[in-house]
Design an enzyme around this catalytic site. Sequence first.
Site, PDB file in Angstrom:
ATOM      1  N   LYS A   1       0.845  -1.200   0.000  1.00 21.74           N
ATOM      2  CA  LYS A   1       0.000   0.000   0.000  1.00 21.74           C
ATOM      3  C   LYS A   1       0.882   1.253   0.000  1.00 21.74           C
ATOM      4  O   LYS A   1       2.090   1.159   0.251  1.00 21.74           O
ATOM      5  CB  LYS A   1      -0.921  -0.031   1.217  1.00 21.74           C
ATOM      6  CG  LYS A   1      -0.178  -0.033   2.537  1.00 21.74           C
ATOM      7  CD  LYS A   1      -1.065  -0.501   3.676  1.00 21.74           C
ATOM      8  CE  LYS A   1      -0.309  -0.432   4.987  1.00 21.74           C
ATOM      9  NZ  LYS A   1      -1.018  -1.104   6.087  1.00 21.74           N
TER      10      LYS A   1
ATOM     11  N   TYR B   1      16.238  30.521   6.802  1.00 21.89           N
ATOM     12  CA  TYR B   1      15.089  31.202   7.409  1.00 21.89           C
ATOM     13  C   TYR B   1      15.244  31.275   8.920  1.00 21.89           C
ATOM     14  O   TYR B   1      15.630  30.292   9.572  1.00 21.89           O
ATOM     15  CB  TYR B   1      13.804  30.437   7.097  1.00 21.89           C
ATOM     16  CG  TYR B   1      13.295  30.610   5.695  1.00 21.89           C
ATOM     17  CD1 TYR B   1      12.923  31.861   5.210  1.00 21.89           C
ATOM     18  CD2 TYR B   1      13.166  29.513   4.855  1.00 21.89           C
ATOM     19  CE1 TYR B   1      12.431  32.013   3.920  1.00 21.89           C
ATOM     20  CE2 TYR B   1      12.678  29.648   3.569  1.00 21.89           C
ATOM     21  CZ  TYR B   1      12.309  30.901   3.111  1.00 21.89           C
ATOM     22  OH  TYR B   1      11.829  31.037   1.844  1.00 21.89           O
TER      23      TYR B   1
END
Length: 348
Positions: free
Chosen positions: A38, A248
């Site tokens: 999956k 940042y």
Amino acid sequence: MIAIPSPLRLRLDSAALVANWRWLATQSGGAACGAAVKANGYGLGAREVMGHLAAAGCRDFFVATWAEAAALMPLPEGVSLSVLHGVGEADMVAARLLPARPVLGSLEQVARWRAAGEGRPCDVMVDTGMSRLGLRVEEATGGALAGLAIDTLLSHLASADEESDQNARQLAAFREVRQAITARRYSLANSAGICLGAEYGFDLTRPGLALYGGTPRGEAAGHIRQVVFPETRLLQVRTVHVGETVGYGATWTAPRDSRIAVANLGYADGFLRCHAGAASATWQGHALPLVGRVSMDLTAFDASEAGAIAEGDWLSIDYDLLVVSAATGLSQYELLTGLGNRFERRWG
Ligand SMILES: *Cc1c(COP(=O)(O)O)cnc(C)c1O
């Protein structure tokens, strides 16, 4: 079409994948060993995973949804595919067309499958303690399944990766369900469940994580090999003087004149902000610590000790799943399934 080289790649080790499956098959006792593929094979690529494992002898595969099942068609010869989320109303067209079995997980789904009059074999999930998908034990044993052609009867362990009394309780509950309900095969264990011992194996096991290099429990340590190796190309290597900051929020200040390697990798690729302070990369045997914040598409590493490193070079991101999981607080599952589409997946 022009070929555009990707600045990000996952090196995927098919020999390690197959070796992990073989180890899990051995640990499964007499049970056949399947594979959960999956979420696109936990991010590696479900089709390629299925191809490698089918060639090694794996015959039973599990996806979550019908869209995931459709993406795996046509199946390799002799391979069986089960859809763990069963059949909702909207899935019935796909369920009729595709050679895959629904894992029926509620009375509503059982009724829907019966009404469709397929008569084909299905799988059934019985809940023994997860309270997620699956019929309650009393529902399953109360006659709701009479006459269904059940290929595999499943249940799922909630706490197999922990020392928990719940494991023995679920094992006992599953044994009772097995006495009460006729199916061709019975299946309980995921990766961690396989490590609990051969009595958890029944007829078929369903590992996912450990196939892909995850260590679900201590018993697997030293047996499971790393499969996924992320690599990123450097956009530039720049000088940052002592006292200057990187990224940042200016969270990292150069303690000395430094060489900073800027890599083509960021949180949009599943390399999240929580890797900062914990992650490192390797270039020709040199360890490069991550500095500053992770940006959307960029991450900086301190390459001051890495000699002749230069723009265009490839960095290996250190991605031992146990180590990175402990350092970031992300689960080993999240570390695999988060790896984004900008990685070129290269099997070797
Ligand atoms: C995902 C899943 C598995 C595989 O679990 P791992 O912990 O990755 O080994 C097995 N069975 C079911 C029902 C699942 O949803």
